[in-house]
Design an enzyme around this catalytic site. Sequence first.
Site, mmCIF file in Angstrom:
data_model
loop_
_atom_site.group_PDB
_atom_site.id
_atom_site.type_symbol
_atom_site.label_atom_id
_atom_site.label_comp_id
_atom_site.label_asym_id
_atom_site.label_seq_id
_atom_site.Cartn_x
_atom_site.Cartn_y
_atom_site.Cartn_z
ATOM 1 N N SER A 48 0.798 -1.227 0.000
ATOM 2 C CA SER A 48 0.000 0.000 0.000
ATOM 3 C C SER A 48 0.833 1.282 0.000
ATOM 4 O O SER A 48 0.326 2.340 -0.364
ATOM 5 C CB SER A 48 -0.934 0.012 1.211
ATOM 6 O OG SER A 48 -0.213 -0.169 2.420
ATOM 7 N N ASP A 349 -3.546 8.000 8.058
ATOM 8 C CA ASP A 349 -4.709 7.214 8.470
ATOM 9 C C ASP A 349 -4.400 6.192 9.567
ATOM 10 O O ASP A 349 -5.217 5.320 9.844
ATOM 11 C CB ASP A 349 -5.328 6.504 7.260
ATOM 12 C CG ASP A 349 -4.354 5.524 6.593
ATOM 13 O OD1 ASP A 349 -3.228 5.360 7.099
ATOM 14 O OD2 ASP A 349 -4.721 4.934 5.551
ATOM 15 N N HIS A 352 -0.467 4.753 7.198
ATOM 16 C CA HIS A 352 0.231 5.350 6.059
ATOM 17 C C HIS A 352 0.503 6.822 6.329
ATOM 18 O O HIS A 352 -0.012 7.385 7.297
ATOM 19 C CB HIS A 352 -0.604 5.172 4.791
ATOM 20 C CG HIS A 352 -1.078 3.776 4.582
ATOM 21 N ND1 HIS A 352 -2.308 3.321 5.049
ATOM 22 C CD2 HIS A 352 -0.493 2.703 3.986
ATOM 23 C CE1 HIS A 352 -2.449 2.046 4.748
ATOM 24 N NE2 HIS A 352 -1.362 1.636 4.114
#
Length: 386
Positions: A48, A349, A352
């Site tokens: 991610s 978040d 990240h």
Amino acid sequence: MSTSKILFTNFTCQMSLIITLIFILLSSYSQASSSPSPFKRIYAFGDSYTDTGNTKTSTGPTAFNHVSNPPYGVTFFHHPTNRYSDGRIVLDFVAQAQSLPFVPPYRNPKADRSHGVNFAVGGATAIRHGFFLKNNITFNLVPQSLQTQLVWFNKILESEGCKDSHTTPRECKAALGDALIWVGEIGANDYTSILGSSLSRKTIQVLSINSVIGFLQEIMKKGAKYIVVQGLPPIGCITYSFSLSSADDRDAAGCVASANRHASTHNAALQGQLSTLRKQNPESVILYADYYNAHLALLKNAAKHGFEERYKACCGYGGGAYNFDVFNTCGSSSAAASCDQPAKYINWDGAHFTEAVYKLMADSFLNGTYCNPPFHYLITKKIQSN
């Protein structure tokens, strides 16, 4: 001719020569600094931290499965792009630095792939997915691993007639000769997934690093020569780590000490394997991007860079010191709004980072001292090969 006239003439000639040399040097510098990037495309891999759209809310990891919802993308794109950030990520800044367009996700078949493809998937592991299923581990995992990304990559190469550098040398050179390979961090999800299981971190370290090295060997057989491999970030400095640890498990930076030790040990082992790989493949240029120490340096100088919150999530739920709840993550109905100024936050978040952080990380890799060898060495080697 008098002595004074001779001296004056010699002085004039010397000055003229000096001015000419300076002009030549300045012209050379100007041409070098304005010269286009030697790379025409980028192929990217990872999880991610590098994903630019292969993961959507419906396919993402369990704990962070709202990436298609606002406020993701609020800063730069002004709408969600399935990037796990408020805006651009490291790979985006790398592409911009090479004067290339953003690298499109593999799962977007309509995208223009002439300048590269991004195979990274949010939640991906370095180790094959089947290994975790065999050990009854399914939480927060997606089916795609680094091996899945290799399969996708091979399909792209095969569509261009590239099988391997020995069988189809011309086709593989056309596909990879001007390509920068960017391997974003991969392995953090492997460690997170085994929490509460009987599997040891040492087992995960060995298997995940072996997977990365095996992957690199495979793409070099295809003809990949210019490769950047990111290490793990200091996992103990990521917001969610605080919710999984006791308050006395802290290091000098205020991060989770045990998590950072594991990440540091992993990175040291990875660098050792990369060193061996370089010796075995002297025709390739393999860089290690030191995400761990680059991020710690950022934390140390957070105020200098305009950051006011080092560990609190900009987009989260619950308030308090961390504003993070694993059951109410960013983009969910409970966390549908973010902080007013993401650029003042390091964590976006809870897992990240913000665009402001990714921009600094990219700069530290491309222009700073956190790539080994330095990134300009890779650029120089590529130019010399032309």
